[in-house]
Scaffold this active site. Structure first.
Site, PDB file in Angstrom:
ATOM      1  N   TYR A  97      46.538  34.621  12.548  1.00 27.31           N
ATOM      2  CA  TYR A  97      46.470  35.199  11.205  1.00 27.31           C
ATOM      3  C   TYR A  97      47.278  34.397  10.187  1.00 27.31           C
ATOM      4  CZ  TYR A  97      43.664  39.088  12.653  1.00 27.31           C
ATOM      5  OH  TYR A  97      42.610  39.847  13.106  1.00 27.31           O
ATOM      6  N   GLN A 135      33.364  43.875   3.873  1.00 27.69           N
ATOM      7  CA  GLN A 135      33.797  43.761   5.268  1.00 27.69           C
ATOM      8  C   GLN A 135      34.835  42.669   5.438  1.00 27.69           C
ATOM      9  OE1 GLN A 135      30.239  43.833   8.026  1.00 27.69           O
ATOM     10  NE2 GLN A 135      29.164  43.703   6.066  1.00 27.69           N
ATOM     11  N   ASP A 138      39.720  38.984   3.023  1.00 31.82           N
ATOM     12  CA  ASP A 138      40.395  38.095   2.078  1.00 31.82           C
ATOM     13  C   ASP A 138      40.590  38.800   0.737  1.00 31.82           C
ATOM     14  OD1 ASP A 138      38.014  37.734   0.461  1.00 31.82           O
ATOM     15  OD2 ASP A 138      37.289  36.333   1.975  1.00 31.82           O
ATOM     16  N   HIS A 153      37.697  46.877   6.305  1.00 34.08           N
ATOM     17  CA  HIS A 153      38.372  46.271   7.451  1.00 34.08           C
ATOM     18  C   HIS A 153      39.810  45.877   7.139  1.00 34.08           C
ATOM     19  CE1 HIS A 153      34.164  45.040   9.151  1.00 34.08           C
ATOM     20  NE2 HIS A 153      34.454  46.306   9.380  1.00 34.08           N
ATOM     21  N   CYS A 161      53.690  48.160   9.769  1.00 33.02           N
ATOM     22  CA  CYS A 161      54.725  48.223  10.801  1.00 33.02           C
ATOM     23  C   CYS A 161      54.224  49.032  11.987  1.00 33.02           C
ATOM     24  CB  CYS A 161      55.998  48.842  10.231  1.00 33.02           C
ATOM     25  SG  CYS A 161      57.326  48.990  11.454  1.00 33.02           S
TER      26      CYS A 161
END
Length: 304
Positions: A97, A135, A138, A153, A161
């Protein structure tokens, strides 16, 4: 409505499920590619829903991590984007990620994003609405200027957290010192094996728990609050656009067919046909950045 049942369905490809068996309107003819006819429908629509997928971001140079070329190192997204992968190897998942965040920080909206945002702003002045149901995780719709975006999403630039559940916007680069220079997609790259205590941590003084990306992973359920808003949009729209999506990832793959089932025009914009194309009224093939600006441009009947 069908979306009320989707909270319990995990993100994933098309599968056999009782929820998918609700009768839908089947098209008996091919979807039309008549742009002038679409423009007439567009000019009369008051509430427009636009469902966007990875194909829109791909035209900005964003990797989709789908298909034969969609590997990060030796893994595809469905191998890494899972709760099990994160709790087994949070360092590897954060490398993935972190790479995606850094890539996104170097990208900008393309013509399709801009056309959607301009259309929303223009129609708002006319008392009409445009809502984006996306979906992708970004930030390109927001960067383009879209105000009404439902991110089913989650967001690449939010963290959650795992201890206290606190969600926060985070666009820091790198997100933590230990990830700087990490995350190369090269298959020969060795895993960084960063200790959990050096990975992104909660900034709340009474917590300091491990952070995860605030995105929906494969096998997880969607946010029920977001789905409720999506349901309202899909129930009230009088025109639906499906832009840059393969229509194979559930539950989003059900959205446009469900709209079509109540007789609302649905227009698909994609570089190729999909398994759902014949259900829709229109299909415009080609890059979304080429087809969408023409479709959403100011109509001659618009007063503003």
């Amino acid at each position: 409505m069908i979306l009320r049942n989707l909270v319990s369905i995990g993100l994933g490809p098309r599968v056999s499920s009782p929820v998918t068996r609700r009768p839908l309107v089947e098209m008996t003819r091919s979807a039309s590619s008549d742009m002038s006819e679409f423009r007439k429908v567009f000019s009369k629509a008051r509430h427009i829903a636009i469902i966007t997928g990875a194909g829109v971001s791909a035209e900005s140079g964003v990797p989709t991590f789908r298909g034969a070329a969609g590997y990060w190192r030796k893994w595809q997204s469905q191998d890494i984007a899972t709760p099990e992968a994160f709790f087994r190897n949070p360092s590897l998942v954060w490398e993935f990620y972190h790479y995606r965040r850094e890539v996104m920080l170097s990208k900008g909206p393309n013509a399709a994003h801009l056309a959607i945002a301009e259309c929303e702003a223009r129609l708002r002045k006319q008392g009409r609405s445009v809502v984006v149901i996306t979906q992708v995780i970004d930030d390109l719709h927001r960067q383009a200027g879209s105000r009404h975006v439902l991110k089913i999403h989650g967001s690449l630039f939010e963290t959650r957290c795992v201890s206290c559940g606190h969600v926060a916007v985070n666009q820091v680069s790198p997100i933590c010192a230990a990830l700087e220079g990490k995350g190369s997609p090269d298959p020969d790259t060795s895993d960084a094996k960063i200790p959990p205590e050096e990975l992104p941590r909660c900034e709340k003084s009474d917590c300091h728990g491990l952070l995860r990306p605030n995105v929906t992973w494969f096998g997880e359920t969607l946010d029920s609050h977001v789905l409720t808003k999506v349901e309202t949009v899909l129930d009230t729209c009088d025109l639906c656009l499906v832009v840059g999506t393969s229509s194979i990832v559930y539950p989003a793959a059900m959205f446009a067919p469900q709209v079509a089932s109540r007789g609302v025009p649905v227009a698909e914009f994609n570089i190729e046909t999909t398994s759902e194309t014949t259900r829709f009224t229109y299909h415009f093939q080609g890059p979304c950045g080429a087809t969408l600006p023409l479709a959403l441009a100011r109509h001659e009947s618009e007063v503003v």
